[in-house]
Design a protein around this motif. Structure first.
Motif, PDB file in Angstrom:
ATOM      1  N   LEU A  41      -2.822 -17.066  -6.694  1.00 32.13           N
ATOM      2  CA  LEU A  41      -3.546 -15.862  -6.370  1.00 32.13           C
ATOM      3  C   LEU A  41      -2.993 -15.339  -4.931  1.00 32.13           C
ATOM      4  N   SER A  42      -2.407 -16.124  -3.892  1.00 31.20           N
ATOM      5  CA  SER A  42      -1.910 -15.535  -2.903  1.00 31.20           C
ATOM      6  C   SER A  42      -0.473 -15.102  -3.121  1.00 31.20           C
ATOM      7  N   ILE A  43       0.245 -15.428  -4.014  1.00 29.10           N
ATOM      8  CA  ILE A  43       1.458 -14.932  -4.312  1.00 29.10           C
ATOM      9  C   ILE A  43       1.008 -13.601  -5.045  1.00 29.10           C
ATOM     10  N   LEU A  44       0.262 -13.498  -6.174  1.00 26.41           N
ATOM     11  CA  LEU A  44      -0.140 -12.257  -6.671  1.00 26.41           C
ATOM     12  C   LEU A  44      -0.512 -11.268  -5.755  1.00 26.41           C
ATOM     13  N   CYS A  45      -1.528 -11.661  -4.827  1.00 25.51           N
ATOM     14  CA  CYS A  45      -1.970 -10.727  -3.915  1.00 25.51           C
ATOM     15  C   CYS A  45      -0.940 -10.338  -2.922  1.00 25.51           C
ATOM     16  N   LEU A  46       0.031 -10.922  -2.514  1.00 22.96           N
ATOM     17  CA  LEU A  46       1.309 -10.627  -1.714  1.00 22.96           C
ATOM     18  C   LEU A  46       2.022  -9.657  -2.371  1.00 22.96           C
ATOM     19  N   VAL A  47       2.447  -9.856  -3.720  1.00 23.91           N
ATOM     20  CA  VAL A  47       3.124  -9.381  -4.445  1.00 23.91           C
ATOM     21  C   VAL A  47       2.628  -7.671  -4.806  1.00 23.91           C
ATOM     22  N   PHE A  48       1.272  -7.664  -4.973  1.00 23.84           N
ATOM     23  CA  PHE A  48       0.678  -6.564  -5.431  1.00 23.84           C
ATOM     24  C   PHE A  48       0.216  -5.610  -4.316  1.00 23.84           C
ATOM     25  N   PHE A  49      -0.178  -6.330  -3.423  1.00 26.91           N
ATOM     26  CA  PHE A  49      -0.880  -5.585  -2.168  1.00 26.91           C
ATOM     27  C   PHE A  49      -0.098  -5.519  -0.944  1.00 26.91           C
ATOM     28  N   THR A  50       1.085  -6.089  -0.985  1.00 25.15           N
ATOM     29  CA  THR A  50       1.980  -5.895   0.393  1.00 25.15           C
ATOM     30  C   THR A  50       2.602  -4.659   0.036  1.00 25.15           C
ATOM     31  N   PRO A  51       2.758  -3.656   1.064  1.00 24.81           N
ATOM     32  CA  PRO A  51       3.184  -2.394   0.760  1.00 24.81           C
ATOM     33  C   PRO A  51       4.907  -2.207   1.016  1.00 24.81           C
ATOM     34  N   LEU A  52       5.478  -1.542   0.112  1.00 25.55           N
ATOM     35  CA  LEU A  52       6.824  -1.632   0.042  1.00 25.55           C
ATOM     36  C   LEU A  52       7.226  -0.370   1.252  1.00 25.55           C
ATOM     37  N   LYS A  53       7.524  -0.476   2.174  1.00 24.08           N
ATOM     38  CA  LYS A  53       7.868   0.452   3.232  1.00 24.08           C
ATOM     39  C   LYS A  53       9.175   0.926   3.383  1.00 24.08           C
ATOM     40  N   TYR A  54       9.481   2.260   3.442  1.00 28.82           N
ATOM     41  CA  TYR A  54      10.660   3.191   3.568  1.00 28.82           C
ATOM     42  C   TYR A  54      10.856   4.006   4.666  1.00 28.82           C
ATOM     43  N   ASN A  55      11.748   4.237   5.251  1.00 29.78           N
ATOM     44  CA  ASN A  55      12.090   4.806   6.384  1.00 29.78           C
ATOM     45  C   ASN A  55      13.604   5.568   6.290  1.00 29.78           C
ATOM     46  N   ILE A  56      13.613   6.795   6.050  1.00 25.49           N
ATOM     47  CA  ILE A  56      14.929   7.473   5.767  1.00 25.49           C
ATOM     48  C   ILE A  56      15.104   8.666   6.699  1.00 25.49           C
ATOM     49  N   SER A  57      16.302   8.855   7.093  1.00 23.86           N
ATOM     50  CA  SER A  57      16.720   9.977   8.315  1.00 23.86           C
ATOM     51  C   SER A  57      17.912  10.326   7.909  1.00 23.86           C
ATOM     52  N   ALA A  58      18.121  11.659   7.853  1.00 25.82           N
ATOM     53  CA  ALA A  58      19.585  12.589   7.280  1.00 25.82           C
ATOM     54  C   ALA A  58      19.609  13.496   8.358  1.00 25.82           C
ATOM     55  N   GLU A  59      20.919  14.228   8.500  1.00 27.93           N
ATOM     56  CA  GLU A  59      21.312  15.120   9.380  1.00 27.93           C
ATOM     57  C   GLU A  59      22.636  15.773   8.872  1.00 27.93           C
ATOM     58  N   LYS A  60      22.612  17.023   9.104  1.00 25.34           N
ATOM     59  CA  LYS A  60      23.844  17.685   8.764  1.00 25.34           C
ATOM     60  C   LYS A  60      24.238  18.822   9.793  1.00 25.34           C
ATOM     61  N   TYR A  61      25.120  18.760  10.409  1.00 25.85           N
ATOM     62  CA  TYR A  61      25.778  19.560  11.435  1.00 25.85           C
ATOM     63  C   TYR A  61      27.238  19.776  11.014  1.00 25.85           C
ATOM     64  N   ASP A  62      28.254  18.978  11.633  1.00 28.20           N
ATOM     65  CA  ASP A  62      29.647  19.132  11.538  1.00 28.20           C
ATOM     66  C   ASP A  62      29.697  18.506  10.177  1.00 28.20           C
ATOM     67  N   ILE A  63      29.148  17.103  10.113  1.00 26.39           N
ATOM     68  CA  ILE A  63      29.372  16.274   9.077  1.00 26.39           C
ATOM     69  C   ILE A  63      27.834  15.642   8.530  1.00 26.39           C
ATOM     70  N   ILE A  64      27.897  15.229   7.375  1.00 25.83           N
ATOM     71  CA  ILE A  64      26.687  14.605   6.823  1.00 25.83           C
ATOM     72  C   ILE A  64      26.624  13.130   7.082  1.00 25.83           C
ATOM     73  N   LYS A  65      25.421  12.884   7.628  1.00 29.95           N
ATOM     74  CA  LYS A  65      25.119  11.389   7.905  1.00 29.95           C
ATOM     75  C   LYS A  65      23.593  11.035   7.341  1.00 29.95           C
ATOM     76  N   ALA A  66      23.421   9.936   6.836  1.00 27.10           N
ATOM     77  CA  ALA A  66      22.273   9.591   6.324  1.00 27.10           C
ATOM     78  C   ALA A  66      21.994   7.924   6.567  1.00 27.10           C
ATOM     79  N   GLU A  67      20.894   7.637   6.834  1.00 31.43           N
ATOM     80  CA  GLU A  67      20.680   5.938   6.928  1.00 31.43           C
ATOM     81  C   GLU A  67      19.292   5.799   6.621  1.00 31.43           C
TER      82      GLU A  67
END
Length: 354
Positions: free
Chosen positions: A29-55
């Motif tokens: 039950l602990s494993i199931l709760c960890l899998v189903f209720f732990t959030p998947l977090k994402y953080n994305i940043s991008a910029e375009k001036y002279d060149i295109i960068k993203a991470e």
């Protein structure tokens, strides 16, 4: 007394078994709760001036699984970490370890083989010494001279040729006298057989034509039946796609998808974008769509339109999270709905017909 002791031992064993079962259930039950209720977090940043960068960074299960990627002017790279260890380094370590084991085994086998060869374990038999064969040399004077072929005299050769020609001429004359009539008979018989074969072909032509026409007709009939079957199948599928059952099913799926997108939407958006398409009408339409999205999502980001020039530059930072339970609940709501049951039954009927 003995019965009480046996009962006490059995109860103790049962108690231990129940405790172990309870511990296993709690861990699962602990494993199931960890899998189903732990959030998947994402953080994305991008910029375009002279060149295109993203991470970007994506983490799940409290950082147990962590993925990071980077893009810089056409060059991209990524890292996958599990429990803080780099996945690429782990795979390289295990592959090198397996190669080292194979090399050690090969070295041991080769050493054993050389030891066996040196000790003479295999094939210790002495090789028989080959006795040298001495050729008897005859003195130079006693050497036998090669046999000399007697050359035939030209007179004998001319006589033999003349006799052969005379015999051949005699045979030809005799054959022409005896077999001239046979050749004529054979030629006349061949002409008659050719005429008969040609006449038989002419007689059999109507039957062949009829057979070919019948085969062509049957092929046309089969092709027509196949075309009708394809048309019927297409009509059945078209009716199923545009039926009320499919429309209701799509409505349920759309509602659950919008719920999922609301939970998937970014929680934080930071932007500073200058854009323009070169066409004032298109630039205005894109700006209107962005305003509608901001109103629906409840987020605001900075966009500066340029109605005269074609330009796109700036930076954008997005972060959010989603749980696996949200995906599971959305799929479960679709599966237990009556619209899905009716849609599934109709689809199975069509599959059986085909």
């Amino acid at each position: 007394m003995l019965i009480a002791l046996v009962a006490k031992i059995l109860l103790t064993i049962l108690k231990v078994f129940l405790f172990l079962l309870l511990a296993v259930i709690i861990v699962l039950l602990s494993i199931l709760c960890l899998v189903f209720f732990t959030p998947l977090k994402y953080n994305i940043s991008a910029e375009k001036y002279d060149i295109i960068k993203a991470e970007g960074k994506v983490s799940w299960l409290l950082g147990i699984i962590h993925v990071s990627f980077m893009y810089n002017d056409g060059k991209s790279s990524y890292k996958l970490k599990i429990f803080g260890a780099d996945y690429k380094k782990l795979t390289e370590f295990f592959t090198n370890r397996a190669k080292k084991k194979e090399k050690d085994v090969f070295d041991i086998e080769s050493a054993e083989q050389t030891a066996r060869d040196e000790s003479g374990e295999y094939g210790n038999e002495k090789k028989k010494e080959e006795k040298p064969v001495y050729k008897e040399h005859k003195p130079s004077g006693e050497e036998s001279a090669p046999p000399v072929k007697k050359e035939e005299t030209p007179e004998k050769e001319t006589r033999a040729e003349a006799e052969g020609r005379h015999k051949e001429n005699q045979k030809d004359i005799q054959h022409s006298k005896d077999g001239g009539t046979d050749k004529d008979k054979r030629a006349s018989n061949a002409v008659v057989s050719n005429i008969k074969a040609f006449w038989q072909k002419i007689k059999s032509m109507p039957s062949n034509i009829k057979h070919n026409l019948g085969r062509i007709g049957s092929n046309i009939k089969e092709t027509r039946e196949k075309a009708c079957n394809v048309k019927d199948k297409f009509t059945t599928i078209r009716k199923f796609v545009f039926s009320e059952i499919t429309k209701n099913m799509l409505g349920v799926a759309k509602n659950n998808l919008f719920r999922l997108l609301k939970k998937l939407k970014p929680r934080k958006i930071k932007s500073d974008i200058l854009f323009g398409t070169g066409d004032p009408c298109q630039t205005g339409q894109i700006l209107g769509l962005a305003a509608v999205y901001m109103a629906m999502a409840g987020t605001v980001f900075n966009i500066t339109p340029d109605f005269e020039n074609k330009v796109l530059r700036g930076r954008l930072m997005v972060s959010g999270q989603i749980r696996a339970a949200s995906l599971a609940f959305a799929a479960l709501r679709v599966i237990i709905s009556n619209e899905w049951k009716s849609f599934y039954k109709e689809a199975m009927k069509i599959k059986e017909e085909f």
